[in-house]
Design a protein around this motif. Structure first.
Motif, PDB file in Angstrom:
ATOM      1  N   ALA A  13       0.833  -1.201   0.000  1.00  0.00           N
ATOM      2  CA  ALA A  13       0.000   0.000   0.000  1.00  0.00           C
ATOM      3  C   ALA A  13       0.872   1.257   0.000  1.00  0.00           C
ATOM      4  CB  ALA A  13      -0.925  -0.009   1.214  1.00  0.00           C
ATOM      5  N   PRO A  14       1.506   1.558  -1.123  1.00  0.00           N
ATOM      6  CA  PRO A  14       2.368   2.745  -1.161  1.00  0.00           C
ATOM      7  C   PRO A  14       1.554   4.036  -1.103  1.00  0.00           C
ATOM      8  CG  PRO A  14       2.097   1.876  -3.361  1.00  0.00           C
ATOM      9  CD  PRO A  14       1.430   0.902  -2.424  1.00  0.00           C
ATOM     10  N   THR A  15       2.177   5.081  -0.603  1.00  0.00           N
ATOM     11  CA  THR A  15       1.552   6.396  -0.592  1.00  0.00           C
ATOM     12  C   THR A  15       1.616   6.974  -2.001  1.00  0.00           C
ATOM     13  OG1 THR A  15       2.268   6.734   1.680  1.00  0.00           O
ATOM     14  CG2 THR A  15       1.635   8.710   0.432  1.00  0.00           C
ATOM     15  N   ILE A  16       0.478   7.437  -2.493  1.00  0.00           N
ATOM     16  CA  ILE A  16       0.392   8.013  -3.835  1.00  0.00           C
ATOM     17  C   ILE A  16       0.316   9.533  -3.698  1.00  0.00           C
ATOM     18  CG2 ILE A  16      -0.854   8.008  -6.034  1.00  0.00           C
ATOM     19  CD1 ILE A  16       0.233   5.239  -5.056  1.00  0.00           C
ATOM     20  N   HIS A  49      11.577  13.409 -18.721  1.00  0.00           N
ATOM     21  CA  HIS A  49      11.832  12.108 -19.346  1.00  0.00           C
ATOM     22  C   HIS A  49      11.537  10.940 -18.398  1.00  0.00           C
ATOM     23  CE1 HIS A  49      13.441  13.439 -23.143  1.00  0.00           C
ATOM     24  NE2 HIS A  49      14.332  14.206 -22.557  1.00  0.00           N
ATOM     25  N   ILE A  50      11.790  11.105 -17.109  1.00  0.00           N
ATOM     26  CA  ILE A  50      11.697   9.956 -16.192  1.00  0.00           C
ATOM     27  C   ILE A  50      10.471   9.953 -15.289  1.00  0.00           C
ATOM     28  CG2 ILE A  50      14.183   9.599 -16.203  1.00  0.00           C
ATOM     29  CD1 ILE A  50      14.304  10.881 -13.411  1.00  0.00           C
ATOM     30  N   ARG A  51       9.764  11.035 -15.195  1.00  0.00           N
ATOM     31  CA  ARG A  51       8.665  11.135 -14.230  1.00  0.00           C
ATOM     32  C   ARG A  51       7.518  10.163 -14.502  1.00  0.00           C
ATOM     33  NH1 ARG A  51       5.991  17.019 -15.315  1.00  0.00           N
ATOM     34  NH2 ARG A  51       4.828  16.428 -13.451  1.00  0.00           N
ATOM     35  N   PRO A  59       0.588   0.154 -10.469  1.00  0.00           N
ATOM     36  CA  PRO A  59       0.141   0.913 -11.646  1.00  0.00           C
ATOM     37  C   PRO A  59       0.244   2.424 -11.422  1.00  0.00           C
ATOM     38  CG  PRO A  59      -1.754   0.190 -10.411  1.00  0.00           C
ATOM     39  CD  PRO A  59      -0.540  -0.389  -9.711  1.00  0.00           C
ATOM     40  N   HIS A  60       1.395   2.847 -10.911  1.00  0.00           N
ATOM     41  CA  HIS A  60       1.647   4.259 -10.630  1.00  0.00           C
ATOM     42  C   HIS A  60       3.007   4.639 -11.190  1.00  0.00           C
ATOM     43  CE1 HIS A  60      -1.812   4.254  -8.018  1.00  0.00           C
ATOM     44  NE2 HIS A  60      -1.326   3.188  -7.415  1.00  0.00           N
ATOM     45  N   THR A  61       3.179   5.923 -11.447  1.00  0.00           N
ATOM     46  CA  THR A  61       4.457   6.395 -11.970  1.00  0.00           C
ATOM     47  C   THR A  61       5.454   6.602 -10.841  1.00  0.00           C
ATOM     48  OG1 THR A  61       3.901   8.740 -11.796  1.00  0.00           O
ATOM     49  CG2 THR A  61       3.267   7.592 -13.853  1.00  0.00           C
ATOM     50  N   LEU A  62       6.718   6.693 -11.224  1.00  0.00           N
ATOM     51  CA  LEU A  62       7.756   6.953 -10.228  1.00  0.00           C
ATOM     52  C   LEU A  62       7.546   8.319  -9.578  1.00  0.00           C
ATOM     53  CD1 LEU A  62      10.970   5.517 -11.938  1.00  0.00           C
ATOM     54  CD2 LEU A  62       9.347   4.386 -10.395  1.00  0.00           C
ATOM     55  N   GLU A  63       6.994   9.256 -10.320  1.00  0.00           N
ATOM     56  CA  GLU A  63       6.687  10.568  -9.729  1.00  0.00           C
ATOM     57  C   GLU A  63       5.581  10.446  -8.684  1.00  0.00           C
ATOM     58  OE1 GLU A  63       5.415  15.107 -10.949  1.00  0.00           O
ATOM     59  OE2 GLU A  63       4.783  13.464 -12.245  1.00  0.00           O
ATOM     60  N   GLU A  64       4.517   9.735  -8.998  1.00  0.00           N
ATOM     61  CA  GLU A  64       3.394   9.599  -8.056  1.00  0.00           C
ATOM     62  C   GLU A  64       3.825   8.919  -6.756  1.00  0.00           C
ATOM     63  OE1 GLU A  64      -0.388   9.156 -11.094  1.00  0.00           O
ATOM     64  OE2 GLU A  64       0.822   7.386 -10.663  1.00  0.00           O
ATOM     65  N   LEU A  65       4.825   8.058  -6.827  1.00  0.00           N
ATOM     66  CA  LEU A  65       5.321   7.363  -5.642  1.00  0.00           C
ATOM     67  C   LEU A  65       6.464   8.120  -4.968  1.00  0.00           C
ATOM     68  CD1 LEU A  65       5.253   3.744  -7.088  1.00  0.00           C
ATOM     69  CD2 LEU A  65       3.639   4.756  -5.457  1.00  0.00           C
ATOM     70  N   LYS A  66       6.819   9.271  -5.516  1.00  0.00           N
ATOM     71  CA  LYS A  66       7.936  10.098  -5.023  1.00  0.00           C
ATOM     72  C   LYS A  66       9.262   9.338  -5.050  1.00  0.00           C
ATOM     73  CE  LYS A  66       5.987  13.992  -3.255  1.00  0.00           C
ATOM     74  NZ  LYS A  66       6.070  15.200  -3.949  1.00  0.00           N
ATOM     75  N   VAL A  67       9.382   8.426  -5.993  1.00  0.00           N
ATOM     76  CA  VAL A  67      10.643   7.721  -6.201  1.00  0.00           C
ATOM     77  C   VAL A  67      11.619   8.660  -6.908  1.00  0.00           C
ATOM     78  CG1 VAL A  67      11.739   5.768  -7.400  1.00  0.00           C
ATOM     79  CG2 VAL A  67       9.566   5.437  -6.197  1.00  0.00           C
ATOM     80  N   VAL A  68      11.116   9.444  -7.848  1.00  0.00           N
ATOM     81  CA  VAL A  68      11.931  10.475  -8.501  1.00  0.00           C
ATOM     82  C   VAL A  68      11.312  11.842  -8.233  1.00  0.00           C
ATOM     83  CG1 VAL A  68      12.845   8.964 -10.308  1.00  0.00           C
ATOM     84  CG2 VAL A  68      10.754  10.238 -10.737  1.00  0.00           C
TER      85      VAL A  68
END
Length: 167
Positions: A13-16, A49-51, A59-68
């Motif tokens: 359950a990651p934070t979005i 380019h990476i977000r 089913p979330h982007t790296l931006e939505e997960l604050k990975v990048v």
């Protein structure tokens, strides 16, 4: 030992987070459209380019997960340095995420730029080993020779993660 959730995910359950709306000035937008203008690459362009790379598990982007994040991208003297943050310290997908970022930038940026990709300090239990792998050209090349792994990377770059591809 890594803790895996009941559904087999490292982080069930990651934070979005909401995607950030970033705007360039009208002058910069005009320069980018002008084929004759000298268009310098900046951290915002690299972030663009990476977000939208999809997370391999969700089913979330790296931006939505604050990975990048934009503030974790530096560009100095043709060297791009990116620090990304996995959602949990025991993330088993951390190397795959870094590989996705590297492949996206290899395909998007001019060859004159050197790209260094790192797990943000203190955010992963194996950060030093992962950083070594992600910045070793021979290891990256060997990984990309694996057709199944390349399919997974391409899936993340085009909108599908690992789990979606195998369902």
């Amino acid at each position: 030992m890594a803790t895996i959730g009941a559904n087999g995910l490292d982080n069930a359950a990651p934070t979005i987070h909401a995607a950030v709306e970033l705007k360039r000035s009208a002058v910069l937008c005009a320069q980018e459209l002008d084929e004759d203008a000298d268009d310098e690459i900046d951290p915002l362009e690299i972030f663009e380019h990476i977000r939208r790379i999809n997370d391999p598990e969700h089913p979330h982007t790296l931006e939505e997960l604050k990975v990048v994040r934009l503030d974790s991208i530096n560009l100095v003297d043709n060297v791009v340095s990116i620090h990304f943050t996995p959602t949990v310290p025991h993330c088993s997908m951390v190397t795959l995420i870094g590989l996705c970022i590297r492949v996206k930038l290899l395909r998007s940026l001019p060859e004159r730029l050197k790209v260094d990709i790192y797990v943000a300090p203190g955010t992963h239990s194996s950060e030093h080993a992962v950083n070594k792998q992600l910045n070793d050209k021979e290891r990256v090349a060997a990984a990309l020779e694996n057709d199944k792994l390349l399919d997974v990377v391409n899936g993340c770059l085009t909108g599908g993660g690992v789990l979606e591809m195998h369902m």
